[in-house]
Enzyme design. Sequence first.
Site, short mmCIF file in Angstrom:
data_model
loop_
_atom_site.label_atom_id
_atom_site.label_comp_id
_atom_site.label_asym_id
_atom_site.label_seq_id
_atom_site.Cartn_x
_atom_site.Cartn_y
_atom_site.Cartn_z
N SER A 131 0.83 -1.21 0.00
CA SER A 131 0.00 0.00 0.00
C SER A 131 0.86 1.26 0.00
O SER A 131 0.34 2.37 -0.01
CB SER A 131 -0.95 0.02 1.20
N ASN A 155 -2.54 -2.11 13.27
CA ASN A 155 -3.99 -1.94 13.17
C ASN A 155 -4.46 -0.66 13.87
O ASN A 155 -5.26 0.11 13.32
CB ASN A 155 -4.71 -3.16 13.76
N THR A 185 -39.18 26.25 -10.63
CA THR A 185 -39.38 24.88 -10.16
C THR A 185 -39.70 24.09 -11.43
O THR A 185 -40.30 24.64 -12.36
CB THR A 185 -40.55 24.75 -9.16
N HIS A 186 -39.25 22.86 -11.47
CA HIS A 186 -39.41 22.03 -12.68
C HIS A 186 -38.76 22.69 -13.89
O HIS A 186 -39.18 22.46 -15.03
CB HIS A 186 -40.89 21.74 -12.99
N SER A 245 -13.48 24.36 -28.78
CA SER A 245 -13.70 23.12 -29.52
C SER A 245 -12.60 22.95 -30.54
O SER A 245 -12.11 23.93 -31.11
CB SER A 245 -15.06 23.18 -30.21
N LYS A 272 -16.99 27.95 -30.53
CA LYS A 272 -17.41 27.38 -29.26
C LYS A 272 -16.64 27.92 -28.05
O LYS A 272 -15.46 28.22 -28.13
CB LYS A 272 -17.26 25.85 -29.28
N ASN A 313 -16.87 26.45 -24.19
CA ASN A 313 -17.55 25.40 -23.42
C ASN A 313 -17.28 25.51 -21.92
O ASN A 313 -16.16 25.83 -21.53
CB ASN A 313 -17.12 24.02 -23.92
N GLU A 355 -18.66 21.51 -16.10
CA GLU A 355 -19.06 20.14 -16.45
C GLU A 355 -18.23 19.11 -15.67
O GLU A 355 -18.74 18.08 -15.24
CB GLU A 355 -18.90 19.90 -17.95
N LYS A 404 -8.27 3.53 1.93
CA LYS A 404 -7.55 4.76 1.64
C LYS A 404 -7.75 5.22 0.19
O LYS A 404 -7.85 6.41 -0.08
CB LYS A 404 -6.06 4.58 1.94
N1 ARG Z 1 -1.26 -1.25 5.21
C1 ARG Z 1 -2.22 -1.72 6.13
C2 ARG Z 1 -3.55 -0.99 5.92
O1 ARG Z 1 -3.52 0.00 5.32
C3 ARG Z 1 -1.76 -1.48 7.52
C4 ARG Z 1 -2.30 -2.43 8.54
C5 ARG Z 1 -1.75 -3.76 8.32
N2 ARG Z 1 -2.13 -4.66 9.37
C6 ARG Z 1 -2.01 -5.98 9.26
N3 ARG Z 1 -2.39 -6.68 10.25
N4 ARG Z 1 -1.55 -6.55 8.18
O2 ARG Z 1 -4.59 -1.44 6.34
#
Ligand code: ARG
Length: 459
Positions: free
Chosen positions: A24, A111, A156-157, A278, A284, A286, A291, A326
């Site tokens: 990660s 954790n 409205t509408h 465009s 144009k 835009n 958007e 994340k």
């Molecule tokens: N990279 C992990 C996450 O974002 C961190 C926690 C990892 N914990 C584990 N028991 N493997 O959730």
Amino acid sequence: MAAKAWGGRFAQATDPRVEKFTESISFDARLAPYDIQGSQAHATMLAHVGLISDDERDQIVATLDEIGGQIAAGQLPFRTELEDIHMHVESALTEKLGDIGRRLHTGRSRNDQVSTDLRLYVRDAIGQIDGLLRDLQSAFVARCERDADVVLPAYTHLQRAQPVLAAHYWLAYCEKFGRDRARLQDCLKRVNICSLGAAALAGTSLPIDRQMTADLLGFTAVAGNSLDVSSDRDFLVEFTFCLSLIAAHLSTWAEEWIIWFTTEFGFLKLPDAYTTGSSIMPQKRNPDVLELIRGKSARPIAAVGQLLVLIKGLPMAYNRDLQEDKLAAFDAHDTVSACLELAAAVVEGAELQRDTINARIEEGFLDATTLMEYLIKQGVPMRTGHETVGKLVALCESKSCKLADLSLTELQNACDKISDDVYGVLGTANAIAAFQSHGSGGKAPVAQRIKYWRAELKM
Ligand code: ARG
């Protein structure tokens, strides 16, 4: 085999494809400052309760600062086999401090660590989004004076309904974004809770002081159940929901202004700097920014769904699925942040096309409801007044004229309670002048609300 922090019980090296699949660091590196801040508080607490010495604490805190600087400067190479930001920071610390670094993870787990990092991140993000919302609100309020003379049809509408001051539109957006800001502050109450020290899922037999960690990190309370902490992403779902509602508000505003920017409406001129051309049609211009503000709202809105689906089938406590949280939350945050920034610039730069607006402001019977209310004031029951004015509108349509063009005889034929003073309420300007109820779109109530927002926004 590469030395893993958790490698003790493993006989085989991890398959490189698994390392790539489970990492990660490619997206959680942005948590680095929060990871460092959390680790420094944790080390300070460990020293306080005697689990490490003061000298060890000082070395850890100083070296973490160093590592933070290296990461910010892009000088710490990321290695897939180190998985995530937490392992990168800890391994860099151990590389520099040896056994002292190996003490940092005492009484905690990744954790509770990742939960803490995220809470610190979201706390900052709430402050940052709040600032952007305030800037956008200020841009709308600043327009109120610039556009003080403009009356717009309200719909409205998408059918013409009643007239309001342009400022009434601007303040309507202030109200929505004001609620968004209040919602974020409320969300903050549940974000600003300390997870650290919940350890893996059951707490720890070590004599840690969770209140001290919480205080050091500026959290308002300590989370009460370690199992809950490891599994809880409510705060992230809530934050993302707040973002999605901001995005929805931005999207409806963008949609409205896209319509106003059409040749058919012609209410609005957008600055060249915020429009695009465009590749084939030379004429144009835009409204791509608007958007894309509308289009990008899909991302935070989808992120809420993504997070809910992510957590809905997970048993207690931590499961690796949570690592995916994340991606959704960061994208939602970045998207809304970028949209808000440009929205404020567009609001500041746009110009109302007074001539086009005024040329058609008497169309669509914007004064019909005011005429009905005039009848009510003469003692006519509301439903009878509604019917009477409906008939007068039909008469006007058959004659291709406005209510104000009808003669007194024509008006009195419809209702004998009408007298000459009726011409004082007919026409858009009179209709606007007649509004007096709290929160309505007329001069006095709007002026009152401008004052409220100016004070609220300290303008
Ligand atoms: N990279 C992990 C996450 O974002 C961190 C926690 C990892 N914990 C584990 N028991 N493997 O959730």
